[in-house]
Scaffold this active site. Sequence first.
Site, mmCIF file in Angstrom:
data_model
loop_
_atom_site.group_PDB
_atom_site.id
_atom_site.type_symbol
_atom_site.label_atom_id
_atom_site.label_comp_id
_atom_site.label_asym_id
_atom_site.label_seq_id
_atom_site.Cartn_x
_atom_site.Cartn_y
_atom_site.Cartn_z
ATOM 1 N N ASP A 155 2.278 3.480 5.509
ATOM 2 C CA ASP A 155 2.698 4.549 4.617
ATOM 3 C C ASP A 155 4.032 4.114 3.986
ATOM 4 O OD1 ASP A 155 3.453 7.315 3.791
ATOM 5 O OD2 ASP A 155 4.826 7.144 5.488
ATOM 6 N N ASP A 177 4.371 8.333 9.415
ATOM 7 C CA ASP A 177 5.330 9.264 10.019
ATOM 8 C C ASP A 177 5.064 10.731 9.685
ATOM 9 O OD1 ASP A 177 6.020 8.993 7.284
ATOM 10 O OD2 ASP A 177 8.010 9.790 7.717
ATOM 11 N N ASP A 206 -0.104 11.901 7.375
ATOM 12 C CA ASP A 206 -0.530 10.620 7.944
ATOM 13 C C ASP A 206 -1.382 10.808 9.198
ATOM 14 O OD1 ASP A 206 0.823 9.029 6.066
ATOM 15 O OD2 ASP A 206 2.709 9.244 7.163
HETATM 16 MG MG MG Z 1 5.707 9.184 5.035
#
Ligand code: MG
Length: 293
Positions: A38, A238, A242
């Site tokens: 990410d 995080d 996600d």
């Molecule tokens: Mg993120």
Amino acid sequence: ATPTSIMVGTGRAAELGVLFRKGDALQMLQETGVVALDKTGTLTAGHPELTDIIVRDGLEENDVLRMVAAVEQNSEHPIAKAIVQAAEERDISLPKPESFNSLTGFGVSAVVQGRDVLVGADRLMERENISLEQLSVEGTVLATRGKTPLYVALDGEIAAVIAVADPIKQTTPNAIKALHALGLKVVMITGDNQKTADAIAKELGIDSVVAEVLPDGKVRALEDLRKHAPGKLAFVGDGINDAPALAAADVGIAIGTGTDVAIEAADVVLMAGDLNGVVNAFHISQQTMRNIR
Ligand code: MG
Ligand code: ADP
């Protein structure tokens, strides 16, 4: 792998702040060929700042910022926080919006002092049939510098392009190099603008980019990667959005400073807020599995 060697490996990992929630993740990492990451909050700090405001002729920068920040007061997005903070720094007092809509993955809209205000990605303006006109050139230039361009429409007409930039974490460049040294392919997955993502990926030497992914699209992006990926697929993230991808990956690795939802969905949790933990996890996996053979 013997239970003892797995125990030793997970113990050593824990000393380095890498928590294996599932024993088989050590083995899975050894078989991993691709790491997808990410962008926001994982590769970057996750705290963007406003860097540019370009308004159409006849409009005042601070007037536009007042309207935009008024809308963003109601949004939880890090982009919103950057815009509200910029207005505060300029001592601009913010009117209360009369209505507010969060258009997830696209932007936000509201009525402020009787005017329709729309703020978000170029795809939001496209969806609302608002022409970007000459500001699309400005927006593209900002994006190729790694900044995220946000377009602003007032009463259905394009008024400005605003840019926010999220600094890359200090530890990220070396961590990417270390992942490459381990023979891994490194991929970025993000909801951000394609050109912005490309610029950041280029700076970091990341091998490929999947950008403009809608919040519910990260799992599909992973499934697509898996079709072409050699070996197992790891995902590092995080955020709340996600969590599904962390669960869907062969190995889901959560940044420990991230949201609880992400941590709960992960196989591996990093105590620190940077990517060195990812590198450590791979190193320990290789050492553990090597000892077994
Ligand atoms: Mg993120
Ligand atoms: P990411 O977590 O990668 O930023 P999001 O799905 O949250 O992905 O957002 C995707 C895009 O939608 C952003 O890059 C931005 O262009 C737009 N966007 C989302 N929230 C806002 C907001 N509060 N204000 C303006 N634009 C927004």
